[in-house]
Design an enzyme around this catalytic site. Structure first.
Site, PDB file in Angstrom:
ATOM      1  N   LYS A  22       1.164  60.641  -7.520  1.00 29.67           N
ATOM      2  CA  LYS A  22       2.289  59.705  -7.456  1.00 29.67           C
ATOM      3  C   LYS A  22       2.426  59.230  -6.018  1.00 29.67           C
ATOM      4  O   LYS A  22       2.182  59.999  -5.087  1.00 29.67           O
ATOM      5  CB  LYS A  22       3.586  60.410  -7.870  1.00 29.67           C
ATOM      6  CG  LYS A  22       3.623  60.832  -9.320  1.00 29.67           C
ATOM      7  CD  LYS A  22       5.062  61.168  -9.720  1.00 29.67           C
ATOM      8  CE  LYS A  22       5.078  61.914 -11.024  1.00 29.67           C
ATOM      9  NZ  LYS A  22       5.355  63.330 -10.927  1.00 29.67           N
ATOM     10  N   ARG A  73       3.723  65.700  -0.189  1.00 30.26           N
ATOM     11  CA  ARG A  73       4.567  66.784  -0.686  1.00 30.26           C
ATOM     12  C   ARG A  73       3.668  67.987  -0.979  1.00 30.26           C
ATOM     13  O   ARG A  73       2.683  67.874  -1.717  1.00 30.26           O
ATOM     14  CB  ARG A  73       5.259  66.353  -1.978  1.00 30.26           C
ATOM     15  CG  ARG A  73       6.090  67.474  -2.519  1.00 30.26           C
ATOM     16  CD  ARG A  73       6.784  67.137  -3.796  1.00 30.26           C
ATOM     17  NE  ARG A  73       7.561  68.305  -4.186  1.00 30.26           N
ATOM     18  CZ  ARG A  73       7.811  68.642  -5.434  1.00 30.26           C
ATOM     19  NH1 ARG A  73       7.370  67.898  -6.416  1.00 30.26           N
ATOM     20  NH2 ARG A  73       8.509  69.705  -5.694  1.00 30.26           N
ATOM     21  N   HIS A  89      12.129  73.562  -3.863  1.00 31.81           N
ATOM     22  CA  HIS A  89      13.024  72.387  -3.830  1.00 31.81           C
ATOM     23  C   HIS A  89      13.676  72.238  -2.452  1.00 31.81           C
ATOM     24  O   HIS A  89      14.744  71.630  -2.324  1.00 31.81           O
ATOM     25  CB  HIS A  89      14.175  72.484  -4.860  1.00 31.81           C
ATOM     26  CG  HIS A  89      13.756  72.506  -6.282  1.00 31.81           C
ATOM     27  ND1 HIS A  89      14.324  73.370  -7.196  1.00 31.81           N
ATOM     28  CD2 HIS A  89      12.863  71.764  -6.958  1.00 31.81           C
ATOM     29  CE1 HIS A  89      13.781  73.176  -8.379  1.00 31.81           C
ATOM     30  NE2 HIS A  89      12.888  72.196  -8.267  1.00 31.81           N
ATOM     31  N   HIS A 148      20.497  72.112  -7.392  1.00 34.81           N
ATOM     32  CA  HIS A 148      19.444  71.180  -7.820  1.00 34.81           C
ATOM     33  C   HIS A 148      19.091  71.552  -9.258  1.00 34.81           C
ATOM     34  O   HIS A 148      18.427  72.562  -9.508  1.00 34.81           O
ATOM     35  CB  HIS A 148      18.222  71.306  -6.896  1.00 34.81           C
ATOM     36  CG  HIS A 148      17.069  70.446  -7.304  1.00 34.81           C
ATOM     37  ND1 HIS A 148      16.648  69.347  -6.582  1.00 34.81           N
ATOM     38  CD2 HIS A 148      16.238  70.511  -8.375  1.00 34.81           C
ATOM     39  CE1 HIS A 148      15.627  68.777  -7.198  1.00 34.81           C
ATOM     40  NE2 HIS A 148      15.347  69.477  -8.285  1.00 34.81           N
ATOM     41  N   GLY A 150      17.319  70.342 -12.539  1.00 36.67           N
ATOM     42  CA  GLY A 150      16.430  69.365 -13.171  1.00 36.67           C
ATOM     43  C   GLY A 150      15.613  70.083 -14.221  1.00 36.67           C
ATOM     44  O   GLY A 150      16.085  71.020 -14.857  1.00 36.67           O
ATOM     45  N   ASN A 151      14.379  69.658 -14.369  1.00 29.14           N
ATOM     46  CA  ASN A 151      13.483  70.376 -15.271  1.00 29.14           C
ATOM     47  C   ASN A 151      13.209  71.755 -14.678  1.00 29.14           C
ATOM     48  O   ASN A 151      13.167  72.760 -15.374  1.00 29.14           O
ATOM     49  CB  ASN A 151      12.209  69.545 -15.401  1.00 29.14           C
ATOM     50  CG  ASN A 151      11.439  69.938 -16.591  1.00 29.14           C
ATOM     51  OD1 ASN A 151      11.999  70.482 -17.550  1.00 29.14           O
ATOM     52  ND2 ASN A 151      10.151  69.711 -16.546  1.00 29.14           N
ATOM     53  N   ARG A 189      11.269  77.531 -18.206  1.00 26.28           N
ATOM     54  CA  ARG A 189      11.126  78.765 -17.420  1.00 26.28           C
ATOM     55  C   ARG A 189      12.334  79.676 -17.636  1.00 26.28           C
ATOM     56  O   ARG A 189      13.458  79.197 -17.742  1.00 26.28           O
ATOM     57  CB  ARG A 189      10.994  78.434 -15.929  1.00 26.28           C
ATOM     58  CG  ARG A 189       9.624  77.913 -15.558  1.00 26.28           C
ATOM     59  CD  ARG A 189       9.579  77.448 -14.127  1.00 26.28           C
ATOM     60  NE  ARG A 189       9.606  75.998 -14.046  1.00 26.28           N
ATOM     61  CZ  ARG A 189       9.694  75.314 -12.921  1.00 26.28           C
ATOM     62  NH1 ARG A 189       9.780  75.942 -11.763  1.00 26.28           N
ATOM     63  NH2 ARG A 189       9.708  73.995 -12.932  1.00 26.28           N
ATOM     64  N   ARG A 233      18.919  66.803 -22.887  1.00 30.82           N
ATOM     65  CA  ARG A 233      19.511  65.764 -23.739  1.00 30.82           C
ATOM     66  C   ARG A 233      19.327  66.098 -25.217  1.00 30.82           C
ATOM     67  O   ARG A 233      20.238  65.913 -26.030  1.00 30.82           O
ATOM     68  CB  ARG A 233      18.884  64.390 -23.438  1.00 30.82           C
ATOM     69  CG  ARG A 233      19.390  63.795 -22.143  1.00 30.82           C
ATOM     70  CD  ARG A 233      18.584  62.605 -21.713  1.00 30.82           C
ATOM     71  NE  ARG A 233      17.267  63.009 -21.234  1.00 30.82           N
ATOM     72  CZ  ARG A 233      16.491  62.271 -20.469  1.00 30.82           C
ATOM     73  NH1 ARG A 233      16.877  61.056 -20.126  1.00 30.82           N
ATOM     74  NH2 ARG A 233      15.322  62.698 -20.057  1.00 30.82           N
ATOM     75  N   GLU A 265      22.847  65.330 -11.827  1.00 29.64           N
ATOM     76  CA  GLU A 265      23.368  63.980 -11.631  1.00 29.64           C
ATOM     77  C   GLU A 265      23.902  63.374 -12.921  1.00 29.64           C
ATOM     78  O   GLU A 265      24.780  62.514 -12.886  1.00 29.64           O
ATOM     79  CB  GLU A 265      22.267  63.074 -11.066  1.00 29.64           C
ATOM     80  CG  GLU A 265      21.876  63.428  -9.644  1.00 29.64           C
ATOM     81  CD  GLU A 265      20.605  62.741  -9.167  1.00 29.64           C
ATOM     82  OE1 GLU A 265      20.268  61.654  -9.668  1.00 29.64           O
ATOM     83  OE2 GLU A 265      19.922  63.317  -8.292  1.00 29.64           O
ATOM     84  N   ASN A 266      23.343  63.805 -14.051  1.00 37.17           N
ATOM     85  CA  ASN A 266      23.612  63.080 -15.304  1.00 37.17           C
ATOM     86  C   ASN A 266      24.402  63.824 -16.360  1.00 37.17           C
ATOM     87  O   ASN A 266      24.682  63.264 -17.419  1.00 37.17           O
ATOM     88  CB  ASN A 266      22.278  62.640 -15.938  1.00 37.17           C
ATOM     89  CG  ASN A 266      21.570  61.604 -15.098  1.00 37.17           C
ATOM     90  OD1 ASN A 266      22.061  60.498 -14.950  1.00 37.17           O
ATOM     91  ND2 ASN A 266      20.441  61.982 -14.528  1.00 37.17           N
TER      92      ASN A 266
HETATM   93  P1  ADP Z   1      12.010  67.261 -12.618  1.00 33.77           P
HETATM   94  O1  ADP Z   1      12.368  68.657 -12.213  1.00 33.77           O
HETATM   95  O2  ADP Z   1      10.814  67.173 -13.514  1.00 33.77           O
HETATM   96  O3  ADP Z   1      12.024  66.271 -11.486  1.00 33.77           O
HETATM   97  P2  ADP Z   1      14.478  65.933 -13.456  1.00 33.77           P
HETATM   98  O4  ADP Z   1      15.205  66.156 -12.176  1.00 33.77           O
HETATM   99  O5  ADP Z   1      14.132  64.537 -13.837  1.00 33.77           O
HETATM  100  O6  ADP Z   1      13.208  66.849 -13.597  1.00 33.77           O
HETATM  101  O7  ADP Z   1      15.394  66.557 -14.620  1.00 33.77           O
HETATM  102  C1  ADP Z   1      15.033  66.572 -15.961  1.00 33.77           C
HETATM  103  C2  ADP Z   1      16.241  67.010 -16.776  1.00 33.77           C
HETATM  104  O8  ADP Z   1      17.314  66.129 -16.467  1.00 33.77           O
HETATM  105  C3  ADP Z   1      16.046  66.990 -18.273  1.00 33.77           C
HETATM  106  O9  ADP Z   1      16.567  68.177 -18.850  1.00 33.77           O
HETATM  107  C4  ADP Z   1      16.849  65.798 -18.734  1.00 33.77           C
HETATM  108  O10 ADP Z   1      17.469  66.033 -19.946  1.00 33.77           O
HETATM  109  C5  ADP Z   1      17.878  65.627 -17.637  1.00 33.77           C
HETATM  110  N1  ADP Z   1      18.155  64.191 -17.448  1.00 33.77           N
HETATM  111  C6  ADP Z   1      17.411  63.334 -16.754  1.00 33.77           C
HETATM  112  N2  ADP Z   1      17.954  62.079 -16.832  1.00 33.77           N
HETATM  113  C7  ADP Z   1      19.037  62.176 -17.570  1.00 33.77           C
HETATM  114  C8  ADP Z   1      20.011  61.239 -18.026  1.00 33.77           C
HETATM  115  N3  ADP Z   1      19.958  59.955 -17.686  1.00 33.77           N
HETATM  116  N4  ADP Z   1      20.999  61.729 -18.804  1.00 33.77           N
HETATM  117  C9  ADP Z   1      21.066  63.039 -19.128  1.00 33.77           C
HETATM  118  N5  ADP Z   1      20.160  63.960 -18.709  1.00 33.77           N
HETATM  119  C10 ADP Z   1      19.162  63.540 -17.970  1.00 33.77           C
END
Ligand code: ADP
Length: 401
Positions: free
Chosen positions: A14, A90, A179, A207, A209-210, A240, A284, A333-334
């Site tokens: 990327k 990175r 992270h 933080h 995320g996934n 995990r 989600r 964030e979401n």
């Molecule tokens: P990575 O660690 O791969 O960078 P991300 O930070 O994109 O992952 O986080 C992925 C997670 O965030 C998933 O569980 C997903 O459901 C959630 N997520 C990402 N975008 C949204 C969104 N717009 N609304 C709700 N959940 C989201």
């Protein structure tokens, strides 16, 4: 300065091209299926998205294709390769060698090779990405930015595991944390928003995320973090398991007749949201199942919120208090439900979340205060930007050459 930020995986690369003077992203894209067949996806703001299926035998081929796209008359944004002044990479694991970003040279690359054992899946692709860029862009300075570097300030009591000390000495088995670039960025942004001196600030950065981790950042330095020797420790994540009783490993090996590799796969790829809910690694999908009345899905999210709360409490104790809690990354964030669930009951600590603001953060998401004005502890949503940190570190190091 034009800085190309590269994040290399085993079969992907990327990239983002930054103008670090303005902070503008001039182009971004992804090379996928490197070593298989090869596909480049390339985006320049104001121009049509571009997809090219083309053979990429290795990471050097991929970088050559990126340069071709960046300098193309129609789909590009610069006129020649000489306009790329530096590359920032990175890198997941810098072991105990690197506490900051560094210019690549023979000594640095030698040390990076010694980190392979610590992150065998991530380090070899990063090395291929760096070597690919050196080969395709000879003479252009390459800077390495490590996920572990920001955590190197952790004191020994936070990073030592209570296993025989000889394993720490022999293999470097200790907490490293990951992270780091994200924790550094959002804690730095948060410090700017607090009206107390940076040295006195006590910030907990979540933080989520996934992959997820929480850090305690005291006076701008990491005091503790949830990920450990590997990115498996701490919170439950997409697939995990996070922190579990280590005896579960040997128990499963005996009961299920599993090999070390099989247990490793279960804990890394089949656990977390996916394992507990049985539905998906994506939160989600787990929320959708909760709406449909799925109890296991509810237990999954409840357990995550409880874990976040527990770490916030323990890090507040470790820092002697907390001035701000920051949420970032995909879930942070979401997902207002997880922020609210994690902070519920923390009023005793001085946390007063504004439930209305939390539930109605305007899109596109930007830095938002989620706590009530009376809240002793500020709660913020701060979108992370790891690529910007990599670009800025690179520009800073290269401008001093
Ligand atoms: P990575 O660690 O791969 O960078 P991300 O930070 O994109 O992952 O986080 C992925 C997670 O965030 C998933 O569980 C997903 O459901 C959630 N997520 C990402 N975008 C949204 C969104 N717009 N609304 C709700 N959940 C989201």
């Amino acid at each position: 300065m034009n800085v190309l930020v590269v994040n290399a995986g085993s079969s992907s690369l990327k990239y983002q091209l930054f103008d670090t003077d303005s902070g503008v992203v001039k182009a971004k894209g992804n090379c996928e299926r490197i070593g298989i067949d090869g596909r480049l996806t390339h985006k320049v703001p104001g121009k049509e998205d571009y997809v090219l299926d083309t053979e990429m035998k290795n990471h050097e081929d991929a970088v050559k294709n990126v340069i071709k796209a960046l300098t193309d008359d129609k789909i590009g944004c610069i006129s020649s390769m000489s306009e790329i002044q530096a590359v920032g990479h990175r890198v997941v694991h810098g072991g105990s060698y690197f506490s900051g970003s560094v210019l690549a040279n023979d000594d640095v690359m030698e040390k990076l090779e010694m980190c392979i054992d610590l992150a065998p899946l991530h380090t070899p692709p990063a090395i291929m990405g760096i070597k690919g860029c050196v080969a395709a862009m000879p003479g252009v300075p390459q800077v390495l930015v490590f996920d572990t570097a920001f955590h190197q300030t952790m004191p020994k009591e936070a990073y030592l595991y209570a296993i025989p000390y000889e394993y720490y000495e022999k293999y470097g088995i200790r907490r490293y944390g990951f992270h780091g670039t994200s924790h550094r960025y959002v804690s730095g942004e948060m410090i700017k928003l607090l009206d107390i001196p940076a040295e006195e600030s006590r910030i907990i950065t979540c933080h989520l995320g996934n992959g997820s981790s929480i850090s305690a950042v005291k006076g701008g330095k990491v005091l503790d973090t949830t990920m450990g020797f590997t990115p498996l420790d701490g919170l439950m994540m997409g697939t995990r398991c996070g922190a579990i009783d280590p005896a579960i490993v040997t128990f499963l090996m005996e009961k299920e007749n599993m090999s070390a590799a099989e247990v490793n796969a279960v804990l890394n790829k089949k656990s977390g949201f996916l394992g507990v809910s049985g539905i998906s690694s994506d939160c989600r999908d787990v929320f959708k199942a909760i709406e449909e009345g799925n109890e296991r899905a509810k237990s999954t999210i409840d357990a995550l919120c409880y874990q976040i709360k527990k770490y916030i409490g323990s890090y507040a104790a470790a820092m002697g208090g907390v001035d701000a809690i920051v949420f970032t990354a995909g879930i942070g964030e979401n997902t207002p439900e997880i922020r609210a669930g994690a902070l519920e009951g923390l009023e005793f600590l001085g946390v007063e979340l504004d439930l209305d603001v939390n539930a109605n953060v305007p899109r596109p998401i930007s830095t938002t205060c989620l706590s009530k004005p009376s809240s002793k502890v500020k709660v913020y949503l701060i979108p992370t930007n790891e690529e910007l940190v990599i670009a800025n570190d690179t520009a800073e190091i290269v401008s001093k050459l």
